[in-house]
Design a protein around this motif. Structure first.
Motif, PDB file in Angstrom:
ATOM      1  N   PHE A  89      39.164 -28.027  36.004  1.00 12.98           N
ATOM      2  CA  PHE A  89      39.457 -27.048  34.958  1.00 12.98           C
ATOM      3  C   PHE A  89      39.023 -25.671  35.448  1.00 12.98           C
ATOM      4  N   ARG A  90      39.990 -24.768  35.583  1.00  8.35           N
ATOM      5  CA  ARG A  90      39.742 -23.450  36.178  1.00  8.35           C
ATOM      6  C   ARG A  90      39.051 -22.526  35.172  1.00  8.35           C
ATOM      7  N   ARG A  91      38.619 -21.408  35.661  1.00  7.59           N
ATOM      8  CA  ARG A  91      37.834 -20.466  34.872  1.00  7.59           C
ATOM      9  C   ARG A  91      38.681 -19.699  33.865  1.00  7.59           C
ATOM     10  N   SER A  92      37.990 -19.167  32.867  1.00  9.63           N
ATOM     11  CA  SER A  92      38.470 -18.182  31.891  1.00  9.63           C
ATOM     12  C   SER A  92      39.234 -18.786  30.714  1.00  9.63           C
ATOM     13  N   GLY A 106      35.555 -31.698  37.035  1.00 13.43           N
ATOM     14  CA  GLY A 106      34.731 -30.553  37.386  1.00 13.43           C
ATOM     15  C   GLY A 106      35.409 -29.254  36.997  1.00 13.43           C
ATOM     16  N   GLY A 107      34.645 -28.187  37.053  1.00 14.05           N
ATOM     17  CA  GLY A 107      35.188 -26.879  36.736  1.00 14.05           C
ATOM     18  C   GLY A 107      34.180 -25.788  36.992  1.00 14.05           C
ATOM     19  N   ASP A 108      34.667 -24.542  36.996  1.00 12.30           N
ATOM     20  CA  ASP A 108      33.783 -23.404  37.214  1.00 12.30           C
ATOM     21  C   ASP A 108      33.821 -22.479  36.001  1.00 12.30           C
ATOM     22  N   THR A 109      32.690 -21.867  35.716  1.00 15.84           N
ATOM     23  CA  THR A 109      32.447 -20.957  34.589  1.00 15.84           C
ATOM     24  C   THR A 109      32.941 -21.581  33.279  1.00 15.84           C
ATOM     25  N   GLY A 119      35.558 -23.234  32.822  1.00 13.02           N
ATOM     26  CA  GLY A 119      36.020 -24.579  33.148  1.00 13.02           C
ATOM     27  C   GLY A 119      34.883 -25.579  33.112  1.00 13.02           C
ATOM     28  N   ALA A 120      33.688 -25.157  33.536  1.00 14.57           N
ATOM     29  CA  ALA A 120      32.509 -26.017  33.447  1.00 14.57           C
ATOM     30  C   ALA A 120      32.125 -26.251  31.988  1.00 14.57           C
ATOM     31  N   ASN A 121      32.316 -25.238  31.151  1.00 17.18           N
ATOM     32  CA  ASN A 121      32.104 -25.398  29.715  1.00 17.18           C
ATOM     33  C   ASN A 121      33.028 -26.487  29.169  1.00 17.18           C
ATOM     34  N   ILE A 122      34.284 -26.464  29.588  1.00 18.23           N
ATOM     35  CA  ILE A 122      35.241 -27.485  29.172  1.00 18.23           C
ATOM     36  C   ILE A 122      34.794 -28.863  29.636  1.00 18.23           C
ATOM     37  N   VAL A 123      34.347 -28.951  30.893  1.00 25.24           N
ATOM     38  CA  VAL A 123      33.873 -30.228  31.428  1.00 25.24           C
ATOM     39  C   VAL A 123      32.753 -30.793  30.556  1.00 25.24           C
ATOM     40  N   CYS A 162      30.132 -25.836  37.941  1.00 25.35           N
ATOM     41  CA  CYS A 162      29.856 -24.712  38.844  1.00 25.35           C
ATOM     42  C   CYS A 162      29.702 -23.445  38.022  1.00 25.35           C
ATOM     43  N   GLN A 163      28.515 -22.835  38.065  1.00 23.36           N
ATOM     44  CA  GLN A 163      28.218 -21.619  37.309  1.00 23.36           C
ATOM     45  C   GLN A 163      28.705 -21.733  35.856  1.00 23.36           C
TER      46      GLN A 163
END
Length: 215
Positions: free
Chosen positions: A79-82, A174-177, A179-183, A207-208
């Motif tokens: 899951f990508r950021r933003s 997994g995901g970043d920013t 996307g990590a919230n979604i995870v 990730c972050q």
């Protein structure tokens, strides 16, 4: 007569500018790039698919030799950021996932969820859950699309790359920013709601991770 100008509503600068007429101007973006087959440097192949009428994704498959027709790879649903900008089809994200798939030798599904403010939360969570259920439905190898139902209706076609090369014993998200919230959120949901085929998430990485609330 007053000039034809738009009034700016409260927004999320510097990411985007929202106008009172409902239009949105995104100020930070990366150009979209098409998927590739046998990318020149990494050998990774990618393609875009529709999961439902609202959710899509880009799939990535490591380089295969002629003898690898039945080779299985660990799965990473990413899951990508933003929540408000960005895309699974942007050049920066494509380059990142392409490299990750090449080096880790995994099969990755990079999810394109709908963004705010046009589609406020929890839309991104619901779209991401739909994508996770779609991926897990392929564990029921050979099942017809009528047997891969989601709460809101049928998924679109099943994907041969997942049927042929996905190892559902090694299922990661997994995901970043954001996307990590979604995870974080959909992992909790998977703890109380079954995934198709009783698929189990072996691990997650954040990730972050971005968790924010008004002060």
């Amino acid at each position: 007569m007053a000039p034809n100008t738009k009034e700016v509503a409260p927004g999320l600068l510097p990411l985007l500018r929202v106008y009172t007429d409902g239009t949105v101007e995104r100020l930070v973006s990366s150009p979209f790039v098409p998927p590739t087959l046998n990318e020149t440097i990494t050998g990774v192949s990618s393609k875009d698919i529709s999961i439902s009428s609202d959710v899509s994704a880009r799939l990535y498959l490591p380089k295969l030799r002629r003898t690898d027709g039945s080779l299985k790879f660990p799965i990473l649903v990413y899951f990508r950021r933003s929540f408000c900008a960005g895309s699974a089809f942007s050049s920066d994200h494509h380059c990142y996932i392409n490299t990750l798939v090449s080096q880790a030798k995994i099969l990755s599904i990079s999810v394109e969820y709908r963004v705010a403010p046009e589609h406020p939360l929890p839309t991104a969570y619901e779209d991401s859950w739909t994508a996770l259920q779609w991926v897990s439905s392929h564990k029921l190898s050979g099942a017809s699309t009528t047997n891969t139902q989601h709460l809101n209706g049928s998924f679109l076609d099943q994907e041969p790359w997942l049927l042929d090369h996905a190892d559902f014993q090694q299922f990661f998200i997994g995901g970043d920013t954001t996307g990590a919230n979604i995870v974080h959120n959909i992992t909790l949901r998977a703890g109380v709601e079954d995934l198709h085929g009783n698929t189990k998430i072996l691990g997650t990485f954040l990730c972050q991770p971005y968790f924010w609330a008004p002060s």
